[in-house]
Design a protein around this motif. Structure first.
Motif, PDB file in Angstrom:
ATOM      1  N   GLU A  27      -5.535   4.254  -0.563  1.00 43.46           N
ATOM      2  CA  GLU A  27      -4.706   3.270   0.119  1.00 43.46           C
ATOM      3  C   GLU A  27      -4.750   3.449   1.634  1.00 43.46           C
ATOM      4  OE1 GLU A  27      -3.730   5.036  -2.479  1.00 43.46           O
ATOM      5  OE2 GLU A  27      -3.280   3.578  -4.032  1.00 43.46           O
TER       6      GLU A  27
ATOM      7  N   SER B  59       2.013   1.721  -3.483  1.00 38.24           N
ATOM      8  CA  SER B  59       0.929   2.231  -4.315  1.00 38.24           C
ATOM      9  C   SER B  59       0.686   3.714  -4.066  1.00 38.24           C
ATOM     10  CB  SER B  59      -0.336   1.423  -4.046  1.00 38.24           C
ATOM     11  OG  SER B  59      -1.415   1.916  -4.788  1.00 38.24           O
TER      12      SER B  59
ATOM     13  N   LEU C  26       0.823  -1.217   0.000  1.00 39.75           N
ATOM     14  CA  LEU C  26       0.000   0.000   0.000  1.00 39.75           C
ATOM     15  C   LEU C  26       0.854   1.263   0.000  1.00 39.75           C
ATOM     16  CD1 LEU C  26      -2.852  -1.008   2.446  1.00 39.75           C
ATOM     17  CD2 LEU C  26      -3.033  -0.634  -0.004  1.00 39.75           C
TER      18      LEU C  26
END
Length: 96
Positions: free
Chosen positions: A67, A52, A49
């Motif tokens: 996220e 991302s 995450l």
């Protein structure tokens, strides 16, 4: 530079998730099996995450907050589900 950070967090997150999955498959006891997924897999998904967030924040103008919502949901649900599984398997009077 952002690509190196994204790559690092993806590899680190994937390694933690892999270690947690191997622990789930290889450990002998239910309580030991709960330890792998709740700790290592949560760190693995957290690393992915973060990668991302870095990637999409570098591409787009603003900060990516999707996220963060996924991470909050994961941090709330993983310990609760592990606690429910552990207390369900615990026979009455075992620890008393």
């Amino acid at each position: 530079m952002v690509e190196l950070l994204v790559s690092f967090f993806l590899v680190a997150g994937g390694a933690f998730a892999l270690i947690g999955s191997i622990g789930l498959a290889r450990l002998p006891d239910l309580f030991m099996r709960l330890h792998g997924p709740t700790k290592a897999t949560t760190l693995g998904v957290g690393g992915i995450l973060v990668a991302s967030m870095l990637h999409f924040s570098a591409i787009e103008a603003g900060v990516s907050l999707h996220e963060v919502l996924v991470a909050v949901f994961l941090m709330i649900t993983a310990p609760v589900s592990a606690h429910l599984v552990a207390t369900h398997d615990d026979p009455p009077g075992r620890w008393r």
